[in-house]
Scaffold this active site. Structure first.
Site, short mmCIF file in Angstrom:
data_model
loop_
_atom_site.label_atom_id
_atom_site.label_comp_id
_atom_site.label_asym_id
_atom_site.label_seq_id
_atom_site.Cartn_x
_atom_site.Cartn_y
_atom_site.Cartn_z
N ASN A 55 89.03 60.72 73.84
CA ASN A 55 90.26 61.46 74.12
C ASN A 55 90.77 60.99 75.48
O ASN A 55 90.21 61.37 76.51
CB ASN A 55 89.96 62.97 74.13
CG ASN A 55 91.15 63.79 74.55
OD1 ASN A 55 92.26 63.29 74.65
ND2 ASN A 55 90.91 65.08 74.79
N LYS A 67 93.47 61.67 76.96
CA LYS A 67 94.26 62.69 77.67
C LYS A 67 95.52 62.07 78.29
O LYS A 67 96.11 61.18 77.69
CB LYS A 67 93.40 63.40 78.72
CG LYS A 67 92.10 63.95 78.11
CD LYS A 67 91.39 64.89 79.03
CE LYS A 67 90.05 65.28 78.42
NZ LYS A 67 89.37 66.31 79.17
N HIS A 73 92.43 71.51 71.33
CA HIS A 73 91.64 71.17 72.52
C HIS A 73 91.73 72.31 73.53
O HIS A 73 92.78 72.96 73.65
CB HIS A 73 92.16 69.86 73.12
CG HIS A 73 91.22 69.32 74.17
ND1 HIS A 73 91.23 69.78 75.46
CD2 HIS A 73 90.24 68.41 74.08
CE1 HIS A 73 90.28 69.14 76.14
NE2 HIS A 73 89.66 68.31 75.33
N GLU A 101 92.18 72.36 76.57
CA GLU A 101 93.26 72.24 77.55
C GLU A 101 94.59 72.73 76.96
O GLU A 101 95.43 73.26 77.68
CB GLU A 101 93.36 70.79 78.05
CG GLU A 101 92.19 70.48 78.99
CD GLU A 101 91.74 69.04 79.02
OE1 GLU A 101 92.45 68.17 78.52
OE2 GLU A 101 90.62 68.80 79.52
N GLU A 143 83.02 72.08 71.94
CA GLU A 143 83.22 71.67 73.32
C GLU A 143 83.13 72.88 74.23
O GLU A 143 84.14 73.59 74.44
CB GLU A 143 84.60 71.02 73.48
CG GLU A 143 84.80 69.78 72.64
CD GLU A 143 85.81 68.84 73.28
OE1 GLU A 143 85.39 67.75 73.68
OE2 GLU A 143 86.98 69.21 73.42
N GLY A 175 84.81 67.87 81.58
CA GLY A 175 85.31 67.28 82.82
C GLY A 175 84.60 67.79 84.07
O GLY A 175 85.05 67.55 85.19
N SER A 194 81.41 66.25 79.08
CA SER A 194 80.69 65.38 80.00
C SER A 194 79.62 64.53 79.32
O SER A 194 78.55 64.29 79.88
CB SER A 194 80.08 66.20 81.15
OG SER A 194 81.11 66.84 81.88
C1 PEP Z 1 87.22 66.46 76.31
O1 PEP Z 1 88.18 66.75 77.01
O2 PEP Z 1 87.32 66.54 75.07
C2 PEP Z 1 86.00 66.06 76.97
C3 PEP Z 1 84.88 66.14 76.31
O3 PEP Z 1 86.10 65.63 78.26
P1 PEP Z 1 84.92 65.06 79.20
O4 PEP Z 1 84.10 64.11 78.36
O5 PEP Z 1 85.61 64.38 80.32
O6 PEP Z 1 84.10 66.25 79.62
#
Ligand code: PEP
Length: 255
Positions: free
Chosen positions: A9, A11, A96, A98, A168, A174, A214
């Site tokens: 992703n 973003k 997601h 976000e 998630e 993040g 992460s």
């Molecule tokens: C995400 O935003 O779907 C995600 C998993 O981000 P990150 O790997 O940066 O934690």
């Protein structure tokens, strides 16, 4: 029996030129390899055509990070699932965290978006996961159950072929903090049991459930080795070819 999926992703990163560079580098890493699973990148809308051009013929799929809940018309700024398909996408991320947080998107909107994704013949990646405060309050599984129950039974066309789940935990996205293998396996097993209840045992057995939060080359293998983890949704570590390729290599080793 379930093919892994490693999905990046991107973003709000990488315009068409930078995205094409990363896609070309990834294609070079993957070309000619018979992978055991699937690799997907989800660039910003404007970058999708540049990436799709490189993905053609490589074991590399292209997806979008979101789509409209409408097909066409006076919806300024929106992009339909059918347009994404025409641009070369096979997958669309929906819900997601976000978008839940910044756009205040709701279950009803997720249902409408996923229905459009399915009607266009694409696969939806439905994201869900608890906040840190919810985990600390001992409510992680209840929250996840409510998120799945609020959407999955209301979908018009869902089946094991056109739906992927992405657990998630919001506290891991993040932040550099990853769910322990114990937490990941427990939440994935719980998710699969809820899916069995909602969509049937056979769908639950075949549905891919990704971990996101992460995930990086250094921890991907221990997460992907878990029995109910079928790959990852990767944010930050999908932006550099070495990091993302390291995660794909981890999936190849343990799946
Ligand atoms: C995400 O935003 O779907 C995600 C998993 O981000 P990150 O790997 O940066 O934690």
């Amino acid at each position: 029996m379930r093919r892994y999926l490693v999905a990046g992703n991107w973003k709000l990163n990488l315009g068409p030129a930078a995205g094409a560079n990363l896609a070309a580098a990834l294609q070079a890493r993957l070309a000619g390899r018979a992978l055991k699973g699937d690799v997907l990148v989800c660039p910003p809308y404007v970058t999708i055509p540049a990436v799709a051009a490189f993905a053609q013929g490589a074991p590399l799929l292209v997806g979008a990070q979101d789509c409209s809940d409408q097909d066409q018309g006076a919806y300024t700024g929106q992009v339909s699932a059918a347009m994404l398909k025409e641009a070369g996408c096979t997958h669309v991320i929906v819900a997601h965290s976000e978008r839940r947080q910044y756009q205040r998107e709701t279950d009803a909107l997720f249902v409408a978006k996923i229905d459009r994704v399915h009607a266009a013949g694409l696969t939806a990646i439905f994201c869900y996961g608890e906040l840190l405060a919810e985990r600390r309050a001992g409510r992680a599984e209840d929250v996840v159950e409510a998120q799945l129950r609020g959407v999955l039974p209301r979908l018009a066309h869902a089946d094991r072929g056109n739906l992927v789940l992405a657990y998630e935990p919001v506290w891991a996205i993040g932040t550099g903090e990853t769910a322990t293998p114990e937490i990941a396996q427990q939440m994935h097993r719980t998710s699969r049991a809820i899916v069995a209840d909602l969509l049937g045992a056979e769908t639950a057995r075949q549905l891919r459930i990704l971990y996101g939060g992460s995930c990086k080359a250094a921890n991907a293998a221990e997460l992907f080795a878990l029995p109910d983890v079928d790959g990852g949704l990767i944010g930050g570590a999908s932006l550099k070819v070495d990091d993302f390729a390291g995660i794909i290599d981890a999936a190849e080793r343990v799946k």
